[in-house]
Design a protein around this motif. Structure first.
Motif, PDB file in Angstrom:
ATOM      1  N   GLY B  14       0.789  -1.212   0.000  1.00  9.21           N
ATOM      2  CA  GLY B  14       0.000   0.000   0.000  1.00  9.21           C
ATOM      3  C   GLY B  14       0.825   1.267   0.000  1.00  9.21           C
ATOM      4  N   ALA B  17       1.338   3.168  -3.237  1.00  7.04           N
ATOM      5  CA  ALA B  17       0.103   3.773  -3.726  1.00  7.04           C
ATOM      6  C   ALA B  17      -0.294   4.963  -2.889  1.00  7.04           C
ATOM      7  CB  ALA B  17      -1.011   2.736  -3.719  1.00  7.04           C
ATOM      8  N   SER B  18      -0.013   4.876  -1.590  1.00  5.93           N
ATOM      9  CA  SER B  18      -0.603   5.873  -0.704  1.00  5.93           C
ATOM     10  C   SER B  18      -0.083   7.266  -0.970  1.00  5.93           C
ATOM     11  CB  SER B  18      -0.361   5.516   0.760  1.00  5.93           C
ATOM     12  OG  SER B  18       0.996   5.722   1.094  1.00  5.93           O
ATOM     13  N   GLY B  21      -2.150   8.306  -3.808  1.00  7.29           N
ATOM     14  CA  GLY B  21      -3.571   8.013  -3.739  1.00  7.29           C
ATOM     15  C   GLY B  21      -4.303   8.624  -2.580  1.00  7.29           C
ATOM     16  N   LEU B  24      -6.247  11.669  -3.290  1.00 10.59           N
ATOM     17  CA  LEU B  24      -7.192  11.671  -4.385  1.00 10.59           C
ATOM     18  C   LEU B  24      -8.528  11.108  -3.972  1.00 10.59           C
ATOM     19  CD1 LEU B  24      -5.041  10.581  -7.445  1.00 10.59           C
ATOM     20  CD2 LEU B  24      -5.936  12.816  -6.906  1.00 10.59           C
ATOM     21  N   PHE B  25      -8.540  10.269  -2.927  1.00 11.81           N
ATOM     22  CA  PHE B  25      -9.807   9.712  -2.521  1.00 11.81           C
ATOM     23  C   PHE B  25     -10.689  10.827  -1.985  1.00 11.81           C
ATOM     24  CE2 PHE B  25     -10.474   5.186  -2.708  1.00 11.81           C
ATOM     25  CZ  PHE B  25      -9.283   4.775  -3.255  1.00 11.81           C
ATOM     26  N   PRO B  26     -11.944  10.831  -2.441  1.00  9.10           N
ATOM     27  CA  PRO B  26     -12.837  11.908  -2.017  1.00  9.10           C
ATOM     28  C   PRO B  26     -13.024  11.885  -0.511  1.00  9.10           C
ATOM     29  CG  PRO B  26     -14.070  10.182  -3.122  1.00  9.10           C
ATOM     30  CD  PRO B  26     -12.625   9.857  -3.293  1.00  9.10           C
ATOM     31  N   GLN B 365      -2.887   5.012   6.526  1.00  9.96           N
ATOM     32  CA  GLN B 365      -2.140   4.300   5.491  1.00  9.96           C
ATOM     33  C   GLN B 365      -0.656   4.378   5.812  1.00  9.96           C
ATOM     34  OE1 GLN B 365      -4.216   6.704   2.437  1.00  9.96           O
ATOM     35  NE2 GLN B 365      -4.006   4.914   1.132  1.00  9.96           N
TER      36      GLN B 365
END
Lengths: 633, 423
Positions: B14, B17-18, B21, B24-26, B365
């Motif tokens: 993870g 990606a974190s 990412g 970007l997650f709403p 994360q």
């Protein structure tokens, strides 16, 4: 002898010195001698160094001598420095034996060493220490029991924890013991997840439980996701990302069906980080049917688990009306990593509406796809301006000299947006490819309409080669005003010193080119690295100035040259009403460096600064000069 | 134990990606909304304690202060003047007097109102303070290098994992665009199979020394706390030279010298490029002034000097191309078409890295330079240093984290902590 050679010699001397120093400290007297030092010397440093060496190579033979130091305020640690490193059981025995005899601070250290050695025989003694009134001793012993692990240590920790003190230390130790001891400790971890423990312990227990019982983790994670504890829910997402196990992804993804929005988004984040395409079906369902924010999260998740099969759906979202969906879909499309995605994007672009097609071209370029440039070249002749502009955007990023001809052709497009995009692309190609881009530019220049010719001429400057300069010079006299103006601007901005003679010639004329040419000449003179050549050029420039703007440029250039010639030139201008302030500022710029040159220069600088400090028009300039005078002493 | 160790690889999945990412997650409605343009209310800001107020600590502290959702509430340093200056700077920035100043970092860790800590002490203390902070329930941003010995950073990584702490190592080039771009070229196969990973170290002139200096009068605790400065390192009488960065950064007891000084950055980028964040080279040897580590996939990690583009440069070489970049922001590659039209800014500000850490504090994360990743990177440096000290080839097993059959080398992987500190 050159500086490079001297540096090399210095380097090798230092390297040799380093090697000697390293080996001196990582080698030393034999063990019997070190033991003798410990037993007979009263010198702190001698015994310190003996312990240092014994850490590197000591055996059971040195244990008795080291053990005698375990209660010494300044050498106990050094004794442990050596004992901790030894496998010999005698070392452990010495540490255990000392626990009952040393002072409190030393007990904490010895407990720590027993923990590092994972000494199971020390469990009993360490258990007693967990009740010590000294918190450092107690917590060191608790941590040591955690490292040692095993049923006896775990039992001791559970008993000790029941009293309520050192809660975090006990929790940490129990997690340590439970994680590293043989056997399953699910009940222990479940207990540690309860609210009676501090949050870090609960999080750690959650992780330990999920990792040690992966098949049960979906149920556990589902329960947490449905709960009220936000931190635990967020942590659940991290565990979804990391708990290994075949078949788990589908089970985690199955939890999506029953989640409220916030839980679904949290879970989607975990699935995205997990990166397993087994979750794809469930994620796609949410991308279609979820609440708006959940759909966005699902689109984002596809960036790490999506495949080429998702390209049509993502393309449709890019072309849809919801701007946020389009943004998320685009980012996911750019990030997809499986095989066949680029080909699928190319296929989709051919069937898409112009705006979408343009977006897909950008995505291909962003992906660094080998299909990006060929696809863009096909799109250069598209009907729609927005597609052509996007295609030239790709050419701008990736195009080579091979694409110059097609780009030049577009300079004559009737559509202004296309012309601008093509112009930008040609500029980037010329800057990147340089000499390789010259032939198509030269060929086109021979027959171009004036507007196109002006653009081509500007690009000769980006190419910047001697041949490009040769192609540029005739254009300065072009009958076409726009072309001549572009050529003059390009010449005055020319990157290399080879343009200087041509600029000087123009600067000596009285025509409209004089001012730009002089500006360009001074710019190049300023960049000249050979000081005498720079001085000569600036003196030539100074003789050609006609306006105060001309003179400012020359003065500013003098202000980059800490040389007596500059000082002379600037001093002469200090009392000039038009440029005195600028001359003063420029002189101040070079004063410090020039003053270091020699005593004569220093005195000359100080005299000039005195003039400035008393006579400059600007107060700020006078203040700077006065400060600098004071600094020079 | 096997379960714990084998899950580490998955644990890292993870992290990569974190970094991109997380933001970007709403965001659903949360009191602690990420990256707001407006300053978050005082009560919803993360309370930061800063431990270590030397040059780097002050610089990174300002990067934290620039974030709208952070408030510095406490500063700590063993030097009295640094402590006072830092406190004054914080007060001036916030126009209040709410920041406390401490000699002993444990006072900060004991405070329940402190959420996160920035650790910017000397290298000697990085692991020790991190461990204490984790045990106090804080999330941690700790400057590099992660540790002075290998077992220390392993203890830190294990403790962070065990207590669910968010830890970000100050290897901020993982969050800087030109380094990320270079690594992306490697990861997307644009360079072919990787063969060499060149990592600049801080210069071969930084000789590791072992000296014990003559005793000098020790300052008052308020001026400089010698015992606290030493921390877990071996006790020795005070001498004014030890606390000078130019001295301790070359001393074996306080630092890993030139290899960890820059290798913690450049070696880290090379590990990342080689997708080796959960492992490391399996042997190290010396060739001239270079220290070479070889991975199982055949690629070599080359610790050296002489690369281009400013400080902390790296060069990643594959059988189809290469890319070279550094802190100047310049980048070169073969073939040139790999670069496209890209231009990058120079410098190595920590701001993106700090933001990535803060985002993970909320989401739990793993950040992009988390403890496990940072441990693996610094491990390569430590084993290279052992090769340097012993002057011979060293075999390394990344799975067991030992030098197989080499007791002399294994003994250098660890140092006992001085009481009352413990691993």
């Amino acid at each position: 002898m050159s500086c490079t050679r001297l540096s090399a010699i210095a380097f090798f001397c230092c390297a040799a010195l380093f090697s000697a120093a390293a080996q001196a400290a990582d080698s030393g007297p034999p063990e019997p001698e070190l033991i003798a030092t410990l037993e007979t010397s009263t010198d702190w440093q001698a015994r310190y160094e003996a312990c240092y060496q014994l850490r590197r190579m000591g055996t059971a033979a040195s244990v008795p001598a080291l053990a005698k130091l375990l209660n010494d305020e300044h050498l106990s640690h050094m004794a442990r420095y050596a004992l901790e490193a030894m496998d010999a059981p005698e070392a452990g025995a010495a540490l255990r034996d000392a626990l009952g005899t040393v002072d409190a601070p030393r007990k904490a250290g010895i407990a720590s060493s027993l923990g590092v050695r994972r000494d199971n025989e020390a469990v009993g003694a360490l258990t007693a220490l967990t009740q010590d009134a000294d918190a450092a001793v107690a917590e060191s012993a608790i941590a040591a029991l955690g490292r040692i692990g095993g049923p006896e240590a775990i039992g001791a920790l559970l008993s000790g924890a029941a009293a309520g003190a050192h809660r975090m230390a006990y929790g940490d130790a129990l997690l340590d013991a439970g994680t590293n001891s043989p056997g399953k400790h699910w009940d222990l971890f479940k207990d540690l997840m309860s609210n009676t423990w501090p949050e870090p312990v609960r999080l750690g227990a959650f992780r330990a439980l999920a990792v040690s019982a992966p098949d049960h983790s979906p149920k556990l994670i589902g329960e947490v996701l449905s709960g009220d504890d936000v931190r635990m829910r967020d942590f659940a997402a991290q565990l979804v990302a990391e708990v290994p196990g075949k078949g788990l992804t589908r089970k985690y993804a199955a939890l999506l069906a029953n989640q409220p929005s916030e839980g679904a988004i949290t879970l989607l984040r975990g699935l995205a980080d997990r990166g397993d395409a087994q979750a794809r079906k469930a994620v796609l369902e949410l991308a279609k049917t979820g609440a708006p924010e959940v759909q966005l999260a699902a689109l984002q998740t596809l960036s790490s688990i999506g495949t080429a099969a998702d390209v049509p759906m993502l393309t449709a979202r890019i072309g849809g009306e919801a701007a946020d969906q389009a943004e998320y879909a685009r980012k996911s499309l750019a990030a997809l990593r499986t095989d066949g995605v680029d080909e699928a994007i190319v296929k989709a672009s051919k069937k898409s509406a112009p705006a979408t097609r343009a977006a897909l071209l950008e995505v291909l370029a962003e992906r660094g796809s080998s299909l990006a440039l060929p696809t863009a070249l096909e799109a250069l002749s598209a009907k729609d301006s927005v597609v052509r502009v996007a295609a030239f955007g790709t050419v701008s990023q990736l195009g080579t000299a091979s694409e110059a001809e097609a780009t030049i052709a577009a300079l004559a497009s009737e559509d202004e947006a296309t012309r601008e995009a093509a112009s930008k692309a040609l500029g980037r190609i010329c800057a990147r490819e340089q000499a390789a881009a010259l032939p198509p530019v030269q060929t086109a220049l021979a027959s171009a309409e004036p507007a196109t010719a002006a653009v081509l001429v500007r690009n000769l400057g980006r190419i910047g080669s001697a041949e490009a300069l040769a192609a540029l010079l005739p254009q300065v006299d072009s009958a076409q005003p726009d072309v001549a103006a572009a050529a003059l601007q390009t010449l005055s901005e020319w990157p290399g010193q080879e343009a200087r003679p041509h600029l000087l010639a123009l600067a000596k004329t009285d025509g409209p080119a004089r001012e730009s040419a002089l500006k360009g000449f001074v710019r190049l003179a300023r960049a000249e690295t050979d000081a005498p050549a720079k001085i000569a050029a600036l003196q030539e420039a100074a003789a050609l100035t006609k306006s105060k703007q001309d003179r400012w440029q020359v003065i500013a250039a003098w202000g980059t040259l800490p040389d007596p010639a500059a000082l002379t030139a600037l001093t002469a201008d200090l009392s000039d009403a038009e440029v005195g302030n600028e001359a003063a500022s420029a002189l101040i710029n070079i004063a410090t460096e020039l003053a270091k040159r020699d005593e004569e220069s220093k005195q000359a600088v100080k005299a000039a600064l005195e003039t400035i400090a008393t006579q400059a028009e600007s107060q700020a300039v006078r203040d700077r000069a006065a400060k600098l005078q004071a600094d020079l002493g | 134990m096997a379960t714990h160790k084998t899950s580490r690889r998955a644990f890292l999945r993870g992290a990569a990606a974190s970094a991109a990412g997380a933001a970007l997650f709403p965001n659903i409605v949360r009191a602690e909304t990420l990256g707001n343009a407006q300053r978050a209310g005082a009560n919803s800001r993360l309370a930061l304690g800063v431990i270590g107020m030397g040059g780097r600590g002050v610089q990174v502290m300002h990067a934290f202060m620039a974030q709208p959702d952070v408030q510095v509430r406490a500063v700590c340093d063993v030097f009295g003047d640094r402590r006072a200056n830092a406190q004054a700077a914080v007060h001036q920035s916030y126009n209040d007097t709410d920041c406390s100043a401490h000699i002993d970092f444990r006072e900060i860790l004991d405070r329940e109102d402190i959420d996160i800590v920035l650790i910017a002490t000397g290298d000697n203390w990085h692991s020790g303070v991190s461990l204490c902070a984790a045990r106090a329930g804080k999330d941690i941003y700790c400057e590099k290098p992660m540790s002075v010995t290998l077992t220390e950073s392993r203890a830190v990584a294990d403790t962070m994992r065990r207590l669910g702490r968010v830890y970000q190592c100050g290897t901020q080039r993982r969050s800087i665009s030109h380094f990320r771009f270079a690594v992306r070229l490697a990861h997307t196969g644009r360079l072919g199979n990787l063969t060499e990973l060149h990592a600049e170290e801080a210069g071969a002139f930084q000789v590791l020394n072992y000296d014990v200096l003559p005793q000098e009068p020790q300052p008052e605790r308020d001026v400089f706390d010698w015992d606290m400065w030493l921390g877990p390192a071996q006790w020795r009488p005070y001498n004014v030279e030890y606390p000078k960065r130019g001295y301790w950064s070359g001393h074996v007891d306080f630092s890993g010298g030139s290899i960890t000084e820059w290798g913690s950055h450049t070696g880290d980028i090379c590990q990342w490029a080689n997708q080796a964040d959960d492992t490391g080279p399996t042997k190290f040897w010396q060739e001239g002034d270079r220290y070479i580590g070889q991975y199982e996939n055949g690629a070599k990690l080359i610790l050296r000097t002489g690369l281009r583009f400013g400080t902390c440069p790296v060069k990643i070489v594959g059988d189809e191309g290469w890319v070279e970049t550094g802190d100047s922001g310049e980048i070169d590659a073969y073939p040139k078409s790999l670069l496209g039209d890209r231009l990058f800014e120079g410098g190595y500000p920590p701001d993106n890295h700090v933001r990535a850490f803060l985002d993970c504090v909320y989401t739990r994360q793993e950040p992009n330079a988390n403890a496990e990743i940072a441990h693996r990177s610094i491990s390569a440096c430590h084993v290279a240093n052992i090769c340097k000290r012993l002057g011979r080839e060293i075999a390394w097993d990344p799975a067991t984290e030992t030098c197989p059959g080499d007791e002399e080398a294994n003994r250098l992987l660890h140092r006992a902590y001085r009481e009352p500190w413990y691993l």
